[in-house]
Each structure stands twice: as structure tokens, then as C-alpha cells.
Design an enzyme around this catalytic site. Structure first.
Site, PDB file in Angstrom:
ATOM      1  N   ARG A  15       0.844  -1.213   0.000  1.00 54.21           N
ATOM      2  CA  ARG A  15       0.000   0.000   0.000  1.00 54.21           C
ATOM      3  C   ARG A  15       0.870   1.251   0.000  1.00 54.21           C
ATOM      4  O   ARG A  15       1.380   1.679   1.042  1.00 54.21           O
ATOM      5  CB  ARG A  15      -0.894  -0.028   1.238  1.00 54.21           C
ATOM      6  N   ARG A  52       1.026  -6.343  -9.749  1.00 50.18           N
ATOM      7  CA  ARG A  52       1.439  -5.674  -8.508  1.00 50.18           C
ATOM      8  C   ARG A  52       1.613  -6.646  -7.350  1.00 50.18           C
ATOM      9  O   ARG A  52       2.050  -6.226  -6.278  1.00 50.18           O
ATOM     10  CB  ARG A  52       0.443  -4.579  -8.127  1.00 50.18           C
ATOM     11  N   HIS A  65      -0.363   3.704 -10.382  1.00 52.90           N
ATOM     12  CA  HIS A  65      -1.287   4.090  -9.302  1.00 52.90           C
ATOM     13  C   HIS A  65      -0.530   4.864  -8.208  1.00 52.90           C
ATOM     14  O   HIS A  65      -0.416   4.424  -7.057  1.00 52.90           O
ATOM     15  CB  HIS A  65      -1.902   2.805  -8.739  1.00 52.90           C
ATOM     16  N   ASP A  77     -13.178   9.419  -5.935  1.00 48.65           N
ATOM     17  CA  ASP A  77     -12.717   8.282  -6.744  1.00 48.65           C
ATOM     18  C   ASP A  77     -13.240   8.504  -8.170  1.00 48.65           C
ATOM     19  O   ASP A  77     -14.383   8.188  -8.470  1.00 48.65           O
ATOM     20  CB  ASP A  77     -13.255   6.968  -6.142  1.00 48.65           C
ATOM     21  N   GLU A 137      -3.308   9.208 -10.804  1.00 50.10           N
ATOM     22  CA  GLU A 137      -2.800   8.054 -11.539  1.00 50.10           C
ATOM     23  C   GLU A 137      -2.936   8.292 -13.041  1.00 50.10           C
ATOM     24  O   GLU A 137      -3.999   8.714 -13.492  1.00 50.10           O
ATOM     25  CB  GLU A 137      -3.616   6.821 -11.142  1.00 50.10           C
TER      26      GLU A 137
HETATM   27  O1  TA6 Z   1      -7.551   4.097  -8.264  1.00 53.54           O
HETATM   28  C1  TA6 Z   1      -8.625   4.187  -7.416  1.00 53.54           C
HETATM   29  C2  TA6 Z   1      -9.011   2.807  -6.902  1.00 53.54           C
HETATM   30  O2  TA6 Z   1      -9.347   1.976  -7.985  1.00 53.54           O
HETATM   31  C3  TA6 Z   1     -10.145   2.986  -5.902  1.00 53.54           C
HETATM   32  O3  TA6 Z   1     -11.392   2.565  -6.409  1.00 53.54           O
HETATM   33  C4  TA6 Z   1      -9.663   2.315  -4.661  1.00 53.54           C
HETATM   34  O4  TA6 Z   1     -10.300   1.169  -4.338  1.00 53.54           O
HETATM   35  C5  TA6 Z   1      -8.166   2.226  -4.861  1.00 53.54           C
HETATM   36  O5  TA6 Z   1      -7.914   2.200  -6.231  1.00 53.54           O
HETATM   37  C6  TA6 Z   1      -7.374   1.173  -4.118  1.00 53.54           C
HETATM   38  O6  TA6 Z   1      -7.560  -0.099  -4.647  1.00 53.54           O
HETATM   39  P1  TA6 Z   1      -6.858  -1.352  -3.980  1.00 53.54           P
HETATM   40  O7  TA6 Z   1      -7.278  -2.533  -4.812  1.00 53.54           O
HETATM   41  O8  TA6 Z   1      -5.377  -1.119  -4.021  1.00 53.54           O
HETATM   42  O9  TA6 Z   1      -7.358  -1.420  -2.564  1.00 53.54           O
END
Ligand code: TA6
Length: 275
Positions: free
Chosen positions: A48, A74, A144, A188, A247
Site C-alpha cells: 500500500r 502488482r 497508481h 474516486d 494516476e
Molecule cells: O484508483 C482508485 C481505486 O481503484 C479505488 O477505487 C480504490 O479502491 C483504490 O484504487 C485502491 O484499490 P486497492 O485494490 O489497491 O485497494
């Protein structure tokens, strides 16, 4: 992990996920990137923070087959293909992620994915997908990026003024952006027709994050705000105040088709400017 220190910057790169976790230019006190102190470092989980790679799809499984959100690049190990000291001020690393039998249950198309990273005055990434098979395949993808900020209050994202966006928190409704983006609740959004130059203005760290990406047409802006942060075990409750995800990539209807033997690159250059 790969740890880089040169005349321009320090950086930390994880071979798990092919993920840049830290980039701090020598003349800046704070990292470009946010990395959660509660991140999992475990097989099958994404780290994260930093710059996770969403590939070969962004978001939920486009086929509805219950494959993992944001694809599988990832949360797999990559290999180091090359390391190079270009000068005292620039270091390059190339990571590679190849097809293997392990992937066949979730992705049948043969591919090679390469991430070229340059750590210098700016951080440059180039993610190249090569179709090594006999059939065309389609991808969506994103870098991301979790950008570290002094505090979410007062942060502005520039470059997406007047763009249309899909609001993921309102069943994907299409809306228009008025002026700069500011965040005071969960956000989002998938912006279409994004500019090639985006900027995050941070009045607490007195700096701007400049994102240049020549090839993109979509950009995603995400901040989980308090309730979603609280519900994410790998984020501490107030973490949403310390980062914003901006992103760049090819997302939603911006699908890239790659013919047999063909390739596609997604590039971005991230730099920090003092105010
Ligand atoms: O990029 C935004 C997003 O797709 C959100 O919808 C949010 O859930 C975030 O990414 C994190 O996603 P993850 O799968 O890493 O928890």
C-alpha cells in the site's frame, strides 16, 4: 528491495510488484511518495503506497471472473534485467515480468512486461507491454501513484479543469470538473481527455508535484477520506490526510489493443518543484 542513492536522489524499489516505494531528491526534505506504515508485505497482497502497477486491467476484473482488482502485476515477483549507473546523477534499473504457467489460470496470453526506471533529478517510469503470442490482446493499465502531501486540506490538482469524469462513488455517473480539484470528502474519479501535464500543489510542504505523461488520455484521482481509510486494514485511520493518488494510464474505455508481436509503452516523469 533495490536501494539507490546517487547525486540526485535516494530511491527504494521493490522487486515484488515492480513497485517504486520511495523517491526523495537530495534537495527535498520529504519523499515524493507515500508508503503506508501498515502495509502488508505478504504474498498475494499489494504493497500500500509508492507506485503500484495496475496491469493488465485497471479496477475490477473486466470479464467478471473474480480475478484480482487491478490485475496481477502488482502482487508477483519481478526480475532484475539490468542496472546501470548512467552518471553520478542518474541510475537506471530495468525490471521484467514474464508470462509463466502460474498465470495461465488467470491470463492465457503470452506477454513480456518491462518497467524501465530512471532515478535522477526526476523519477521516470516506462512500462512496456510486448505481445509475444499469436493472438491480439487488450489491456487497461495505470501507474497508481500515492503522492505524499503535507495535509489533504488545501491540496489542489491542476490540469483536469473542464474535463469530464466518471464518478465511481455515484455509479459511474459522467460529470464535468469545474476548476482545480480539491478534496474534502472521499473522491474516486476517472477523468477522460486528461492533459499530458498534471500538477499537485501542496501548500504545507510548499512544493508542487509535476506529472508529465506524453501518452495518456485518462487520469484517476483517488482519496479514501476518513471512513474508507478506517475500513482498510493496511492504512492507518488518518492516512488519507497524508496522500493523494493521481494516476496516469489507460483506463475504462481507453483500452489498448496490442497485436501479435506488437508493443505499447506507458511513460511518466515525476518531479518535485519547490514553491
Ligand atoms: O484508483 C482508485 C481505486 O481503484 C479505488 O477505487 C480504490 O479502491 C483504490 O484504487 C485502491 O484499490 P486497492 O485494490 O489497491 O485497494
Amino acid at each position: 528491495m533495490i536501494k539507490i542513492g546517487n547525486g540526485s536522489a535516494n530511491s527504494l524499489i521493490s522487486v515484488y510488484g515492480g513497485q517504486v516505494l520511495s523517491f526523495q531528491p537530495k534537495d527535498h526534505d520529504e519523499d515524493l511518495l507515500f508508503l503506508s506504515e501498515q502495509s502488508d508485505y505478504a504474498d498475494g497482497k499489494a504493497i500500500r503506497g509508492g507506485i503500484p502497477l495496475c496491469w493488465p486491467w485497471f479496477g475490477p476484473d473486466p470479464m467478471g471472473l473474480e480475478r484480482p482488482d487491478h490485475g496481477f502485476a502488482r502482487n508477483r515477483f519481478w526480475q532484475i534485467a539490468k542496472t546501470e549507473a548512467i552518471s553520478d546523477a542518474e541510475t537506471r534499473v530495468s525490471l521484467i515480468f514474464n508470462e509463466s504457467v502460474e498465470h495461465e489460470t488467470i491470463w492465457q496470453q503470452p506477454f513480456t512486461l518491462t518497467l524501465d526506471i530512471s532515478v535522477g533529478p526526476s523519477l521516470q517510469l516506462k512500462l512496456t507491454t510486448v505481445n509475444t503470442g499469436d493472438e491480439p490482446f487488450s489491456i487497461t493499465q495505470a501507474l497508481h501513484s500515492y503522492f505524499r502531501i503535507g495535509h489533504i486540506d488545501g491540496v489542489k490538482v491542476l490540469g483536469l479543469e473542464d474535463c469530464e469524469y466518471f464518478d465511481k462513488l455515484d455509479q459511474g455517473a459522467c460529470k464535468s470538473q469545474n476548476g482545480a480539484i480539491t478534496v474534502s470528502s472521499e473522491v474516486d474519479r476517472i477523468y477522460t481527455k486528461a492533459a499530458k501535464d498534471l500538477m499537485v500543489v501542496d501548500p504545507v510542504f510548499n512544493r508542487r508535484i509535476h506529472i508529465k505523461s506524453p501518452d495518456i488520455s485518462t487520469a484517476v484521482v483517488w482519496n479514501p477520506w476518513s471512513e474508507t481509510s478506517r475500513n482498510m486494514p493496511d492504512l492507518y485511520d488518518t492516512a488519507y490526510q497524508q496522500f493523494i493518488c493521481v494516476e496516469v494510464g489507460n483506463v475504462a474505455s481507453d483500452v489498448i489493443e496490442i497485436p501479435p508481436g506488437g508493443q505499447h509503452s506507458l511513460q511518466a516523469d515525476f518531479s518535485l518543484w519547490s514553491d
